[in-house]
Scaffold this motif. Structure first.
Motif, PDB file in Angstrom:
ATOM      1  N   VAL A 141      -3.944   4.402  -1.774  1.00 50.77           N
ATOM      2  CA  VAL A 141      -5.083   4.768  -0.931  1.00 50.77           C
ATOM      3  C   VAL A 141      -5.158   6.277  -0.702  1.00 50.77           C
ATOM      4  N   SER A 199       0.819  -1.214   0.000  1.00 48.33           N
ATOM      5  CA  SER A 199       0.000   0.000   0.000  1.00 48.33           C
ATOM      6  C   SER A 199       0.851   1.262   0.000  1.00 48.33           C
ATOM      7  N   LEU A 220      -4.957   4.388   5.971  1.00 45.13           N
ATOM      8  CA  LEU A 220      -4.916   2.942   5.744  1.00 45.13           C
ATOM      9  C   LEU A 220      -4.672   2.242   7.067  1.00 45.13           C
ATOM     10  N   LYS A 260      -2.040  -1.213  -3.786  1.00 44.36           N
ATOM     11  CA  LYS A 260      -3.159  -0.290  -3.628  1.00 44.36           C
ATOM     12  C   LYS A 260      -2.646   1.118  -3.340  1.00 44.36           C
TER      13      LYS A 260
END
Length: 217
Positions: A180, A130, A184, A178
């Motif tokens: 974001v 992420s 998160l 990902k």
């Protein structure tokens, strides 16, 4: 008929030019282009700084194998080292910043402190990667909940696009990256979770706020 012939000749000419260009590419240049394609798929239109990164070629590695401590090399012997870069690792509890190395081999990612391996993540077990949509260099490597892992790994990388691209290509986990917005969640360990908040501010900083969250400005 003349128009059709002209269009056909243009297509043939373009095809020949493309073929000539492709044949003239060095092996190094081909690797660069392949990596940039992955970077585009992961970050284009999603993360700030992506457009500026287009003109910056990726390096094969930021540190050479002989820059690593001999004890570390001995511990990961037999694995082909592909990429090494300095990173800042944030503790999962107090969020203290610590200078580390991220070593990517053909099969695993290692977080290294001098002559010690602090954490090993086998790519086959990696659950996700992420980053935020802002221009920070934070990346979180998500690991499974088991006795082998202390929790997710929070890193700050100077060359975020390069590092994440290398990691997801080596791990073959491009689909698990990902980007974001806002915040998160990450695993601290023993079933506990923490929250990281991304926000805008006058100067970049990473700190633990009054609520105990890791705030990235």
């Amino acid at each position: 008929f003349l128009m059709q012939t002209s269009e056909m000749l243009q297509k043939i000419c373009m095809r020949n030019l493309v073929r000539k260009y492709c044949r003239g590419l060095t092996a190094e240049r081909k690797v660069q282009l392949q990596q940039k394609v992955v970077t585009s798929a992961v970050f284009s239109g999603k993360k700030e700084g992506y457009l500026e990164s287009l003109s910056q070629p990726f390096l094969e590695t930021r540190l050479r194998e002989n820059d690593l401590n001999p004890k570390v090399l001995q511990l990961i012997r037999g694995e082909n080292i592909k990429y090494v870069t300095p990173v800042v690792k944030y503790d999962r509890n107090g969020f203290k910043a610590r200078e580390r190395l991220l070593v990517l081999t053909q099969s695993s990612a290692y977080v290294v402190e001098m002559a010690k391996i602090k954490q090993k993540i086998e790519y086959s077990t990696l659950k996700g990667i992420s980053t935020s949509n802002l221009s920070d260099g934070i990346v979180v490597i998500h690991v499974p909940e088991d006795n082998k892992q202390k929790g997710d790994v929070i890193l700050q990388c100077e060359h975020i696009f390069e590092t994440v691209t290398k990691l997801c290509i080596l791990a073959n986990k491009q689909s698990l990256v990902k980007v974001v917005k806002g915040s998160l969640r990450f695993r601290v360990g023993s079933g506990k979770e923490g929250t990281m908040v991304f926000t805008l501010g006058p100067e970049p900083q990473v700190f633990k706020d009054k609520t105990g969250q890791l705030t990235v400005v």
